[in-house]
Structure formats: structure tokens, C-alpha cells
Design a protein around this motif. Structure first.
Motif, short mmCIF file in Angstrom:
data_model
loop_
_atom_site.label_atom_id
_atom_site.label_comp_id
_atom_site.label_asym_id
_atom_site.label_seq_id
_atom_site.Cartn_x
_atom_site.Cartn_y
_atom_site.Cartn_z
N LEU A 163 30.04 4.16 10.82
CA LEU A 163 30.32 3.97 12.29
C LEU A 163 29.36 4.88 12.94
O LEU A 163 29.66 4.69 14.51
CB LEU A 163 32.06 3.32 12.16
CG LEU A 163 32.29 2.33 11.34
CD1 LEU A 163 34.19 2.29 12.31
CD2 LEU A 163 31.21 0.84 12.93
N GLY A 164 29.41 6.23 12.49
CA GLY A 164 29.11 7.21 13.65
C GLY A 164 27.91 6.91 14.16
O GLY A 164 27.97 7.20 15.38
N TRP A 165 26.90 5.98 13.57
CA TRP A 165 25.88 5.25 14.54
C TRP A 165 26.29 4.70 16.05
O TRP A 165 26.28 4.99 17.04
CB TRP A 165 24.80 5.20 13.43
CG TRP A 165 24.04 4.44 15.04
CD1 TRP A 165 22.45 4.99 14.43
CD2 TRP A 165 24.11 3.08 15.18
NE1 TRP A 165 21.87 3.94 15.80
CE2 TRP A 165 22.60 2.53 15.99
CE3 TRP A 165 24.29 1.69 14.84
CZ2 TRP A 165 21.80 1.60 16.64
CZ3 TRP A 165 24.22 0.05 15.70
CH2 TRP A 165 22.89 0.47 16.01
N ASN A 166 27.20 3.39 14.83
CA ASN A 166 28.07 3.37 16.28
C ASN A 166 28.83 4.02 17.81
O ASN A 166 28.50 3.60 18.66
CB ASN A 166 28.97 2.32 16.44
CG ASN A 166 28.55 1.43 15.44
OD1 ASN A 166 28.75 -0.15 16.25
ND2 ASN A 166 28.69 1.37 13.75
N ILE A 167 29.25 5.18 17.30
CA ILE A 167 29.64 6.21 18.45
C ILE A 167 29.31 7.11 19.19
O ILE A 167 28.73 7.08 20.54
CB ILE A 167 30.75 6.27 17.77
CG1 ILE A 167 31.99 6.43 16.64
CG2 ILE A 167 31.54 8.02 18.12
CD1 ILE A 167 33.05 6.59 16.37
N ARG A 168 27.45 7.51 18.45
CA ARG A 168 26.20 8.51 18.34
C ARG A 168 25.08 7.38 18.98
O ARG A 168 24.53 8.55 19.61
CB ARG A 168 26.67 9.49 17.76
CG ARG A 168 28.00 10.31 17.75
CD ARG A 168 27.78 11.39 17.03
NE ARG A 168 28.91 12.21 16.63
CZ ARG A 168 29.70 11.97 15.75
NH1 ARG A 168 29.72 11.20 14.58
NH2 ARG A 168 31.35 12.46 15.79
N GLY A 169 24.82 6.48 18.50
CA GLY A 169 23.61 6.37 18.61
C GLY A 169 22.52 5.77 20.00
O GLY A 169 23.39 5.62 20.87
N ASP A 170 22.04 6.06 19.94
CA ASP A 170 20.92 6.25 21.14
C ASP A 170 21.04 4.37 21.77
O ASP A 170 20.87 3.76 20.89
CB ASP A 170 19.82 6.89 21.29
CG ASP A 170 19.49 7.93 21.32
OD1 ASP A 170 20.72 8.51 21.42
OD2 ASP A 170 18.46 8.77 20.66
N GLY A 171 21.55 4.18 22.52
CA GLY A 171 21.63 2.94 23.49
C GLY A 171 22.81 2.09 23.04
O GLY A 171 22.07 0.73 22.95
N VAL A 172 23.02 2.95 22.19
CA VAL A 172 24.62 1.77 21.98
C VAL A 172 25.47 1.86 22.81
O VAL A 172 26.16 2.88 22.96
CB VAL A 172 24.55 2.06 20.55
CG1 VAL A 172 25.81 1.49 20.10
CG2 VAL A 172 23.34 2.07 19.14
N GLU A 173 26.68 0.69 22.71
CA GLU A 173 27.85 0.58 23.64
C GLU A 173 28.74 -0.46 23.02
O GLU A 173 28.90 -0.87 22.09
CB GLU A 173 27.33 -0.11 24.90
CG GLU A 173 27.27 0.86 25.97
CD GLU A 173 27.80 0.31 27.41
OE1 GLU A 173 27.87 0.43 28.34
OE2 GLU A 173 27.22 -1.38 28.30
N SER A 174 29.67 0.81 21.81
CA SER A 174 30.40 0.15 21.00
C SER A 174 31.95 -0.15 21.89
O SER A 174 32.59 0.94 22.23
CB SER A 174 31.11 0.75 19.71
OG SER A 174 29.66 0.91 19.24
N PHE A 175 32.96 -1.22 21.84
CA PHE A 175 33.58 -1.32 22.97
C PHE A 175 35.34 -1.07 21.41
O PHE A 175 34.79 -2.00 20.39
CB PHE A 175 33.46 -2.51 23.45
CG PHE A 175 32.68 -2.11 24.29
CD1 PHE A 175 32.99 -1.52 25.37
CD2 PHE A 175 31.66 -2.33 24.88
CE1 PHE A 175 33.02 -1.35 26.69
CE2 PHE A 175 30.77 -2.03 25.76
CZ PHE A 175 30.97 -1.51 26.49
N VAL A 176 35.95 -0.46 21.34
CA VAL A 176 37.09 -1.19 20.68
C VAL A 176 38.74 -2.16 21.49
O VAL A 176 38.70 -1.35 22.58
CB VAL A 176 37.93 -0.14 20.08
CG1 VAL A 176 38.83 -0.79 19.23
CG2 VAL A 176 37.17 0.00 18.81
#
Length: 277
Positions: free
Chosen positions: A157-170
Motif C-alpha cells: 500500500l506504500g505506492w497508494n500513499i506516496r505514488g506519483d499521480g495517485v489519489e487514495s481515499f479511505v
């Protein structure tokens, strides 16, 4: 201030291919879990391999290696095994920059619905997601099999948090903000389009939370981000996912044959897309 590190290695003869594969995996893990800008690997005329790693600052790099035991990872063990001679590292500080800077990471918005608050994902959420990501039923149609440990979930899940061009919502209930229900993600693709993904904990399903949260994220993508298309990729046998996409007015656009090779075999993909209303 942006910092760069030059690494140099002379490899054991005939091990170049394995080393490059291990280097690629190690670089991906660091970029996914820290805030590095990635790296490049070069081979010089004398056979020495050079790696150029770029970081936002030396402090970010130092914290990354302090917080992770990278050399316990198999890919880093493989790299070390195939190095015949290691040269001293060179640290560089940027003074002038004529290259295009890395794409900045998106900062997810804070969204609300009647019952829910949708906030950015943080690493502390991983413990709540371990039951879902380790559950064979929940993971049946995922791109990989169930995970076995909290560390594995954090890495994933690290990529979901820090990845470029990614918005992750909880999404969380307004009445229970400490209890993550699942997550939803918009991943930037070419030409102002985004791919939409989602997963909800099995013990929080069946109450309409997924549709309520998904409607908010899709609307955010069109109204606030100005996206011209959002699409989703789902397994043809994933009936729950298909029902959700159809309820959100996504249209079936086609079927990609043998698109994924997963823990349950080679699978087709159904592509669903939606345009702004």
C-alpha cells in the motif's frame, strides 16, 4: 535541497541480467515506500555499472534507510551476491537544474457524503486492511494472492500513499472516524484519464458504503480534477464489482482476453468507462 547519489559496481562475470533485475525491483521498492525520485542504471565502457539515484533531500534519503531494513530484502541480497567490486559512493548537491522536474505527487482531497468522510490514506491504515488483504475470498479476483503479514501490506500500500499521480481515499463513518472501511483510488493515466480502483473490508460490505464513497470519488474526478474519462478494470466473474460499476453508470466498453496472469490463473478483463455527465 535535491540530492543525488552515484553508486559504482563491478559485477561478477555473467551476472549482469540477474543484477539488473534485482536493481530494478529494489529501486521500485524504495520509490514506492519512500519519497525518492527513482534512479537510473548505466553501464560504462569498462564494464563498471553506475547508478544515479535522485532524492528530494539528503534528510529524506537518510530517513528512508533508517526506517527500512532494505538489505534484508531478497532483491538487495541478490545485488550484493553479484557484486565483485564496490566503489565509494559519491554524494552530489544540485546547484543548477536544466532537466524537467519529476511529476509532483497528488495530494488527495477531503470528501464528504451523507454518512462518510473520505480522507487521504496513511500508513497507519494498513493494520485495518490486513484482514481484507489476507482473505482468500476478498482477494480472489485481485491481481495478486492473499498477503501474509502486516509488513507485506505496508509495502504493497506504500505506492497508494506516496505514488506519483495517485489519489487514495479511505472512507470512514462520521460517527466512527477511527474505523477505516476500505479504500478507493484514482490513478492518473495518459490524456487526462484516470483508472478507478476500490476495495472494502468484508465485514463492512452490504451497507451501501461502497456506492456512496465511489460516487463521491468519481464526482471529484470529473468536477474537481477535470478528468475527461474514468475507467475500471474488473474480472468477468467479479459480480459484486460489476454491479457497483453499473450502479455508478459506468458502461461496458470491451473485454481484454488473457489480460492478467494471477494466482487463480490467466484471466480476462472487462473494461468499464464513464464520461462526465
Amino acid at each position: 535541497m535535491t540530492a543525488a547519489i552515484l553508486y559504482r559496481w563491478r559485477l561478477k562475470p555473467g551476472r549482469e541480467t540477474e543484477f539488473r533485475a534485482a536493481w530494478s525491483e529494489g529501486t521500485r521498492l524504495i520509490h514506492q515506500n519512500c519519497k525518492s525520485y527513482g534512479a537510473r542504471l548505466h553501464e560504462a565502457e569498462d564494464g563498471v555499472f553506475w547508478s544515479y539515484a535522485l532524492w528530494p533531500s539528503e534528510d529524506v534519503r537518510t530517513a528512508c534507510f533508517a526506517d527500512h531494513d532494505w538489505f534484508a530484502q531478497d532483491c538487495f541480497k541478490t545485488m550484493q551476491a553479484y557484486i565483485e567490486e564496490r566503489f565509494e559512493e559519491v554524494r552530489l548537491t544540485l546547484t543548477d537544474d536544466a532537466l524537467t522536474p519529476p511529476t509532483p505527487r497528488l495530494e488527495p482531497a477531503l470528501l464528504t457524503t451523507e454518512r462518510l468522510l473520505l480522507r487521504p490514506m496513511v500508513l497507519e491504515d494498513c493494520e485495518a486492511f490486513l484482514p481484507a488483504l489476507s482473505d482468500p475470498v476478498t482477494m480472489e479476483y485481485w491481481s495478486r494472492g492473499p498477503m501474509q503479514s502486516l509488513d507485506e501490506v505496508r509495502d504493497y500500500l506504500g505506492w497508494n500513499i506516496r505514488g506519483d499521480g495517485v489519489e487514495s481515499f479511505v472512507p470512514v463513518l462520521k460517527s466512527a472516524p477511527e474505523d477505516p472501511l476500505g479504500w478507493l483510488v484514482l490513478m492518473d493515466r495518459k490524456n487526462n484519464c484516470a483508472e478507478f480502483g476500490y476495495m472494502f473490508r468484508p465485514d463492512r460490505q452490504g451497507r451501501g458504503y461502497a456506492r456512496e464513497a465511489a460516487e463521491a470519488v468519481v464526482e471529484h474526478g470529473f468536477a474537481n480534477r477535470g478528468l475527461r474519462r474514468i475507467y475500471a478494470d474488473t474480472d468477468p466473474d467479479n459480480a459484486a464489482s460489476i454491479r457497483l460499476l453499473e450502479a455508478l453508470d459506468f458502461q461496458l466498453e470491451g473485454r481484454l482476453r488473457a489480460s492478467w496472469e494471477t494466482h487463480i490463473g490467466v484471466r480476462d478483463s472487462l473494461i468499464f468507462g464513464r464520461l462526465p455527465a
